[in-house]
Design an enzyme around this catalytic site. Sequence first.
Site, mmCIF file in Angstrom:
data_model
loop_
_atom_site.group_PDB
_atom_site.id
_atom_site.type_symbol
_atom_site.label_atom_id
_atom_site.label_comp_id
_atom_site.label_asym_id
_atom_site.label_seq_id
_atom_site.Cartn_x
_atom_site.Cartn_y
_atom_site.Cartn_z
ATOM 1 N N CYS A 115 0.810 -1.227 0.000
ATOM 2 C CA CYS A 115 0.000 0.000 0.000
ATOM 3 C C CYS A 115 0.843 1.277 0.000
ATOM 4 O O CYS A 115 0.330 2.367 -0.215
ATOM 5 C CB CYS A 115 -0.957 -0.005 1.185
ATOM 6 S SG CYS A 115 -2.159 -1.324 1.016
ATOM 7 N N HIS A 255 -3.380 7.239 2.240
ATOM 8 C CA HIS A 255 -3.750 5.924 1.708
ATOM 9 C C HIS A 255 -5.133 5.574 2.257
ATOM 10 O O HIS A 255 -5.427 5.816 3.428
ATOM 11 C CB HIS A 255 -2.709 4.886 2.142
ATOM 12 C CG HIS A 255 -3.133 3.489 1.876
ATOM 13 N ND1 HIS A 255 -3.540 3.079 0.635
ATOM 14 C CD2 HIS A 255 -3.243 2.404 2.692
ATOM 15 C CE1 HIS A 255 -3.875 1.798 0.696
ATOM 16 N NE2 HIS A 255 -3.706 1.368 1.930
ATOM 17 N N ASN A 285 -9.968 -0.120 -0.839
ATOM 18 C CA ASN A 285 -8.504 -0.050 -0.782
ATOM 19 C C ASN A 285 -7.927 -0.633 -2.082
ATOM 20 O O ASN A 285 -7.942 -1.846 -2.264
ATOM 21 C CB ASN A 285 -8.026 -0.840 0.442
ATOM 22 C CG ASN A 285 -6.528 -0.781 0.627
ATOM 23 O OD1 ASN A 285 -5.793 -0.352 -0.269
ATOM 24 N ND2 ASN A 285 -6.059 -1.228 1.775
HETATM 25 O O1 UT7 Z 1 -3.865 -1.063 3.496
HETATM 26 C C1 UT7 Z 1 -2.766 -1.632 4.096
HETATM 27 C C2 UT7 Z 1 -2.812 -1.706 5.568
HETATM 28 N N1 UT7 Z 1 -4.039 -2.229 6.043
HETATM 29 C C3 UT7 Z 1 -4.744 -1.559 6.931
HETATM 30 O O2 UT7 Z 1 -4.368 -0.489 7.301
HETATM 31 C C4 UT7 Z 1 -5.969 -2.252 7.484
HETATM 32 C C5 UT7 Z 1 -5.972 -2.195 8.981
HETATM 33 N N2 UT7 Z 1 -7.056 -2.918 9.598
HETATM 34 C C6 UT7 Z 1 -8.352 -2.537 9.477
HETATM 35 O O3 UT7 Z 1 -8.682 -1.625 8.760
HETATM 36 C C7 UT7 Z 1 -9.356 -3.255 10.344
HETATM 37 O O4 UT7 Z 1 -8.669 -4.068 11.275
HETATM 38 C C8 UT7 Z 1 -10.362 -4.140 9.556
HETATM 39 C C9 UT7 Z 1 -11.317 -3.250 8.774
HETATM 40 C C10 UT7 Z 1 -9.606 -5.070 8.629
HETATM 41 C C11 UT7 Z 1 -11.206 -4.950 10.553
HETATM 42 O O5 UT7 Z 1 -11.833 -4.085 11.478
HETATM 43 P P1 UT7 Z 1 -11.683 -4.350 13.047
HETATM 44 O O6 UT7 Z 1 -12.501 -3.327 13.704
HETATM 45 O O7 UT7 Z 1 -10.216 -4.395 13.375
HETATM 46 O O8 UT7 Z 1 -12.366 -5.760 13.193
HETATM 47 P P2 UT7 Z 1 -11.757 -7.111 13.810
HETATM 48 O O9 UT7 Z 1 -10.902 -7.787 12.826
HETATM 49 O O10 UT7 Z 1 -11.210 -6.822 15.178
HETATM 50 O O11 UT7 Z 1 -13.104 -7.916 13.997
HETATM 51 C C12 UT7 Z 1 -14.155 -7.467 14.867
HETATM 52 C C13 UT7 Z 1 -15.320 -8.414 14.714
HETATM 53 C C14 UT7 Z 1 -14.907 -9.878 14.807
HETATM 54 O O12 UT7 Z 1 -15.965 -10.579 15.436
HETATM 55 P P3 UT7 Z 1 -15.878 -10.952 17.003
HETATM 56 O O13 UT7 Z 1 -14.625 -11.767 17.153
HETATM 57 O O14 UT7 Z 1 -15.772 -9.633 17.715
HETATM 58 O O15 UT7 Z 1 -17.134 -11.692 17.229
HETATM 59 C C15 UT7 Z 1 -14.835 -10.330 13.361
HETATM 60 O O16 UT7 Z 1 -15.058 -11.701 13.196
HETATM 61 O O17 UT7 Z 1 -15.914 -8.248 13.418
HETATM 62 C C16 UT7 Z 1 -15.949 -9.513 12.736
HETATM 63 N N3 UT7 Z 1 -15.769 -9.286 11.307
HETATM 64 C C17 UT7 Z 1 -16.782 -9.015 10.492
HETATM 65 N N4 UT7 Z 1 -18.102 -8.905 10.685
HETATM 66 C C18 UT7 Z 1 -18.859 -8.611 9.615
HETATM 67 C C19 UT7 Z 1 -14.609 -9.264 10.622
HETATM 68 N N5 UT7 Z 1 -14.856 -8.991 9.325
HETATM 69 C C20 UT7 Z 1 -16.183 -8.848 9.219
HETATM 70 C C21 UT7 Z 1 -17.039 -8.533 8.133
HETATM 71 N N6 UT7 Z 1 -18.372 -8.430 8.385
HETATM 72 N N7 UT7 Z 1 -16.583 -8.322 6.905
#
Ligand code: UT7
Length: 328
Positions: A115, A255, A285
């Site tokens: 990225c 980004h 993204n």
């Molecule tokens: O571009 C290069 C660098 N990348 C980034 O900068 C990305 C950085 N990370 C992020 O933007 C975020 O971590 C994500 C958008 C990828 C995920 O968001 P988050 O708030 O960190 O969610 P999480 O992975 O901590 O998951 C929270 C909950 C989980 O459920 P439980 O364990 O709390 O029950 C996941 O299973 O959300 C769940 N979850 C979803 N639910 C619905 C994860 N993906 C999804 C989804 N739809 N697509």
Amino acid sequence: MSKINAAITCVHGVVPKKILSNKDLEKMVDTNDEWITTRTGIKERRIVEDGETLSDLGSEVVKSICKKRGISPLEIDMIIVGTVTADHRFPSTSNIVCDKSGATNAWGFDLSAACSGFIYTLVTGQQFVESGRYKKVIILGGDIMSSIVNYKDRNTCVIFGDGCAGVLLEPDKEGNGIIDSILKVDGSGRELLIQKHGGSAFPITKENVGHPDNFIFQEGRSVFKFAVTKMADVSAEIMERNNLTGEDVDWLVPHQANLRIIDATANRMGLTKDKVMINIEKYGNTTSGTIPLCLWEWEKKLKKGDNIVLAAFGGGFTWGSVYLKWAY
Ligand code: UT7
């Protein structure tokens, strides 16, 4: 003789026509529009049709840049492509873009920095222009993320999209152009955001076809923690180094990985929201494509002399910031 800066003198972007909305994704994986919108800011993304390649998008960008600038593709000296989804392992996508766009006097190469691909490539191109030897260098940032996304993995498939954009770099002696940059890597974070298979360490074989490691993997929460601090830190660092306050900065071009990361960076820089380019809701993204796609969409609002900070964080880990003065 006054110093030669490398300045952006034209910008253009191309995105595929096909839209993949949050509603479409609801039918593919266990997710919903509300989760995607509140956790990331994304509403829809563009996806290539079968057979549409990065070099197709990239060569359209090159042709449009030449048309807008009133020059022939034959005048282009170099084309450098920031991408992690090149058409092939080799030859380079730059090579193919030179052919498809008619830039047959140019040479170039691809550069892999996930990225951060666009800012790494921009700073690389800057060196060639500042040397005085190259006068017209096109920097492309683009990715066909749909080619490496697992559409059964809700952790990643809701985030990424396809697109390509680029800028023309030319010498500037009026003090505009790229003023400063800070680029960083931390390879110890490599396992947290990776397409593990497909390289020489783990080639794709008949035994591992369809394995999840053939696609992009992201440990979202851990990457988020790094991204949110590193992107804000490096943006604050470049401001401090150049004696810039929030008032002095006209635009932040971040980004587009997550709206929450963008907001944290803007807050740290002391910027109001109207100075931040955001189009994540439309394109998601696009990896190397996000920053030049923003510049393309905001081009008409930019004024000569505007102070612009570009900032990125990506797989690797790679991150950095660029301070430039808009030249037209
Ligand atoms: O571009 C290069 C660098 N990348 C980034 O900068 C990305 C950085 N990370 C992020 O933007 C975020 O971590 C994500 C958008 C990828 C995920 O968001 P988050 O708030 O960190 O969610 P999480 O992975 O901590 O998951 C929270 C909950 C989980 O459920 P439980 O364990 O709390 O029950 C996941 O299973 O959300 C769940 N979850 C979803 N639910 C619905 C994860 N993906 C999804 C989804 N739809 N697509």
